[in-house]
Design an enzyme around this catalytic site. Structure first.
Site, mmCIF file in Angstrom:
data_model
loop_
_atom_site.group_PDB
_atom_site.id
_atom_site.type_symbol
_atom_site.label_atom_id
_atom_site.label_comp_id
_atom_site.label_asym_id
_atom_site.label_seq_id
_atom_site.Cartn_x
_atom_site.Cartn_y
_atom_site.Cartn_z
ATOM 1 N N ASP A 185 0.774 -1.184 -0.173
ATOM 2 C CA ASP A 185 -0.077 0.117 0.032
ATOM 3 C C ASP A 185 0.857 1.353 0.059
ATOM 4 O O ASP A 185 1.956 1.493 0.621
ATOM 5 C CB ASP A 185 -0.767 0.093 1.177
ATOM 6 C CG ASP A 185 -1.637 -1.079 1.662
ATOM 7 O OD1 ASP A 185 -1.672 -2.047 0.913
ATOM 8 O OD2 ASP A 185 -2.152 -1.267 2.548
ATOM 9 N N GLN A 197 4.216 0.574 2.217
ATOM 10 C CA GLN A 197 4.499 -0.586 2.704
ATOM 11 C C GLN A 197 5.653 -1.368 2.173
ATOM 12 O O GLN A 197 5.477 -1.586 0.988
ATOM 13 C CB GLN A 197 3.148 -1.513 2.697
ATOM 14 C CG GLN A 197 2.108 -0.896 3.376
ATOM 15 C CD GLN A 197 2.336 -1.197 5.108
ATOM 16 O OE1 GLN A 197 1.946 -2.104 5.600
ATOM 17 N NE2 GLN A 197 2.566 0.116 5.583
ATOM 18 N N TRP A 211 5.728 -10.511 1.077
ATOM 19 C CA TRP A 211 5.175 -9.699 2.052
ATOM 20 C C TRP A 211 5.659 -10.133 3.455
ATOM 21 O O TRP A 211 5.985 -11.285 3.567
ATOM 22 C CB TRP A 211 3.761 -9.692 2.025
ATOM 23 C CG TRP A 211 3.073 -8.890 3.216
ATOM 24 C CD1 TRP A 211 2.678 -7.448 3.055
ATOM 25 C CD2 TRP A 211 2.689 -8.949 4.610
ATOM 26 N NE1 TRP A 211 2.190 -7.088 4.176
ATOM 27 C CE2 TRP A 211 2.257 -7.928 5.216
ATOM 28 C CE3 TRP A 211 2.682 -10.179 5.291
ATOM 29 C CZ2 TRP A 211 1.754 -7.786 6.434
ATOM 30 C CZ3 TRP A 211 2.215 -10.258 6.787
ATOM 31 C CH2 TRP A 211 1.685 -8.990 7.127
ATOM 32 N N GLU A 264 -10.620 -2.466 4.464
ATOM 33 C CA GLU A 264 -9.277 -1.865 4.749
ATOM 34 C C GLU A 264 -9.120 -0.605 4.093
ATOM 35 O O GLU A 264 -9.850 -0.216 3.124
ATOM 36 C CB GLU A 264 -8.229 -2.987 4.023
ATOM 37 C CG GLU A 264 -8.279 -4.517 4.481
ATOM 38 C CD GLU A 264 -7.154 -5.194 4.007
ATOM 39 O OE1 GLU A 264 -6.501 -5.745 4.745
ATOM 40 O OE2 GLU A 264 -6.921 -5.374 2.538
ATOM 41 N N ASP A 295 -11.379 -6.678 1.648
ATOM 42 C CA ASP A 295 -10.324 -7.845 2.194
ATOM 43 C C ASP A 295 -10.519 -9.113 1.266
ATOM 44 O O ASP A 295 -10.015 -9.900 0.736
ATOM 45 C CB ASP A 295 -10.158 -7.995 3.548
ATOM 46 C CG ASP A 295 -8.690 -8.540 3.897
ATOM 47 O OD1 ASP A 295 -8.119 -8.691 3.272
ATOM 48 O OD2 ASP A 295 -8.749 -9.212 5.272
HETATM 49 C C1 FRU Z 1 -3.796 -3.621 2.737
HETATM 50 C C2 FRU Z 1 -3.192 -4.124 3.968
HETATM 51 C C3 FRU Z 1 -3.714 -3.199 5.083
HETATM 52 C C4 FRU Z 1 -2.507 -3.325 6.184
HETATM 53 C C5 FRU Z 1 -1.367 -3.417 5.464
HETATM 54 C C6 FRU Z 1 -0.275 -4.399 5.959
HETATM 55 O O1 FRU Z 1 -3.199 -4.235 1.539
HETATM 56 O O2 FRU Z 1 -3.493 -5.441 4.170
HETATM 57 O O3 FRU Z 1 -4.997 -3.469 5.712
HETATM 58 O O4 FRU Z 1 -2.343 -2.143 7.050
HETATM 59 O O5 FRU Z 1 -1.913 -4.018 4.024
HETATM 60 O O6 FRU Z 1 0.855 -4.292 5.161
#
Ligand code: FRU
Length: 535
Positions: free
Chosen positions: A22, A38, A46, A200, A233
């Site tokens: 994000d 992120q 991830w 989200e 989500d």
């Molecule tokens: C959306 C999400 C958010 C969270 C972040 C974690 O892609 O899942 O809800 O804060 O990514 O990386």
């Protein structure tokens, strides 16, 4: 790592390596646009989420800065997750973000720049009293994340909203605060929609119903509507709706309950998630960022050493011609990348034909295309197939027609961007706008989808789209940005000098007359900040 290096983009933002998701806390400060994101500094999948950081003076050329925040406290040790920036009237910057704690509870934390006189905002301080918010009673400890930019209400208090869910009902909580340390949960939800699951990355912002400028987040007056966006989500789709915000009780009501958040409009009908806007006080506009996630396998991402791209920032406005949607358009600064252009006027494309457009290499393009449909005398043009069908190969009398991008000469790989019309017996014409990834790559292990949606066409308008091509990313904007489709493709043949563009008409019952203007685009400068050369 040179593997699939041709898939790296040349003017979209992406880190030098490793995983990104994000966009976080975008803002304009002392001459610089800041993008946080992120970021996993250790791997192309991830995990270990930090806040990557980059700055730009024009939203196109970027300089990478050191990571802004890492998981180093009990309240964010499992990840410094998504958050938003608020610039206070006195010039202070407030950053609210979600931390995943040592027991994986989702909490909200406050951070602020260590030194407001530093335009680069290099150092961030986490407030000593964090967390400032924990999940309230009735809310799951893993269903409480992604605080928005704050807005100020008529009572002088700030508000933020945070997405959650109860059972399968997606919802958005409202908190009031005066100091960003102490918060009061509002009795009312901003909004909720049954069946939509966890919300989200909620985004909430005003748009002017009759203006061409963006609005700062606290603006609320006659002639203002509010957009509520949630990233679902369960389906990994960004949905929005247009409605009215009632500041008196902090609720929002959709204009059209049938097009409510999560059951109506999508921000982007393609590969796109976790979008976030910010108000750019520099140019009085609202800018939208979105994350283009990968559709290849995790092992491919690990092999190539990186994953994900951000979209070109988009200017967002209310569409006062339809009154039912926003308009998204690439920021004007992208035009500074334009090199030479080619024009093609009144090209007639007969049923079943493909016309090469000779522009040389076709990996980095800004394409404008306009289409007129001419019925063939002999043809009865009524048909009953609606939607995008199984893609560009499914022929009807009225479509599909459009362009093939990221195609090679033999068309072994191609990504069609097209319209498909549907003409009912009542005489109504509906227009579908589609992107077909199913033949975008001969590589087997990538997800290839047909994306699309109906697009409103106002009386007197021609069918038109704009398409940005960047090696492996195609961002397509129909009818001035009423509908947008982002495609992530994985060419293996249609790369570098072998990439081409074509016009096509796969309708059986109409000629199509096309006008196109196509610019070659330069690469953007996206590199580490040259600290050593400056100091
Ligand atoms: C959306 C999400 C958010 C969270 C972040 C974690 O892609 O899942 O809800 O804060 O990514 O990386």
């Amino acid at each position: 790592n040179a593997m699939f290096s041709w898939q790296r983009t040349s003017y979209h933002f992406q880190p030098e390596k490793n995983w990104m998701n994000d966009p976080d806390g975008p803002l304009f400060y002392k001459g610089w646009y800041h993008l946080f994101y992120q970021y996993n500094p250790d791997s192309a999948v991830w995990g270990n989420i930090t806040w990557g950081h980059a700055v730009s003076t024009d939203l196109i050329h970027w300089l990478y800065l050191p990571i802004a925040m890492v998981p180093d406290r009990w309240y964010d040790i499992n990840g410094v997750w998504t958050g938003s920036a608020t610039i206070l009237p006195d010039g202070q910057i407030v950053m609210l973000y979600t931390g995943s704690t040592n027991t994986t509870v989702q909490v909200q934390n406050l951070a602020y720049p260590a030194n407001l006189s530093d335009p680069l905002l290099l150092d961030w301080v986490k407030y000593s009293g964090n967390p400032v918010l924990v999940p309230p009673p009735g809310i799951g400890y893993k269903d409480f994340r992604d605080p928005t930019t704050a807005w100020i209400g008529p009572d002088g208090q700030w508000r933020i909203t945070i997405g959650s869910k109860i059972n399968k009902t997606g919802l958005s909580l409202v908190y009031k605060t005066t100091d960003f340390i102490h918060y009061h949960l509002s009795y009312n939800l901003l909004h909720e929609v049954p069946g939509t699951g966890m919300w989200e990355c909620v985004d909430f912002y005003p748009v002017s119903t009759n203006g061409s400028k963006g609005l700062d987040t606290s603006v609320n007056a006659p002639g203002v509507k509010h957009i509520l966006k949630a990233s679902l989500d369960d389906t990994k789709v960004d949905h929005y709706a247009i409605g009215t915000y009632y500041a008196g009780n902090d609720t929002w009501v959709p204009d059209n309950p049938k097009e409510d958040v999560g059951i109506g409009l999508k921000v982007d009908y393609g590969r796109y998630y976790a979008s976030k806007t910010f108000y750019d006080q520099n140019k009085e506009r609202r800018i939208l960022w979105g994350w283009i996630n990968e559709t290849d396998t995790e092992s491919d991402d690990l092999r190539k050493g990186w994953a994900s791209v951000q979209t070109i920032p988009r200017n967002v406005l209310f569409d006062n011609k339809t009154g039912t949607n926003i308009l998204q358009w690439p920021v004007e600064e992208i035009e500074t990348l334009r090199l030479n252009s080619s024009e093609f006027n009144e090209v007639v494309v007969g049923p079943g034909s493909v016309v090469p457009l000779d522009i040389g290499t076709a990996t980095q393009l800004d394409i404008f295309a306009e289409f007129e449909v001419e019925k063939l005398e002999s043809e009865e043009t009524e048909n009953d197939a609606t939607g995008c069908g199984r893609g560009s190969i499914e022929r009807t009398k009225l479509g599909p027609f459009g362009i093939l991008v990221i195609a090679d000469d033999s068309l072994s790989e191609r990504t069609p961007i097209f319209f498909r019309l549907h003409n009912s017996t009542g005489g109504d014409v509906t227009t579908f706008f589609c992107a077909d990834e199913t033949r975008s790559s001969i590589a087997p292990d990538v997800l290839k989808r047909v994306y699309g949606t109906e697009v409103p066409v106002v009386d007197g308008e021609k069918l038109s789209f704009r398409v940005l091509v960047d090696h492996s990313i195609v961002e397509s904007f129909a009818q001035g940005g009423r509908r947008v489709i982002t495609s992530r493709v994985y060419p293996t043949q249609a790369i570098y000098g072998a990439a081409r563009i074509f016009l096509f008409n796969n309708a059986s019952g109409v000629n199509v007359k096309a006008n196109l203007k196509i610019w070659q685009l330069n690469s953007a400068f996206i590199h580490p900040f040259p600290f050593d050369q400056i100091q």
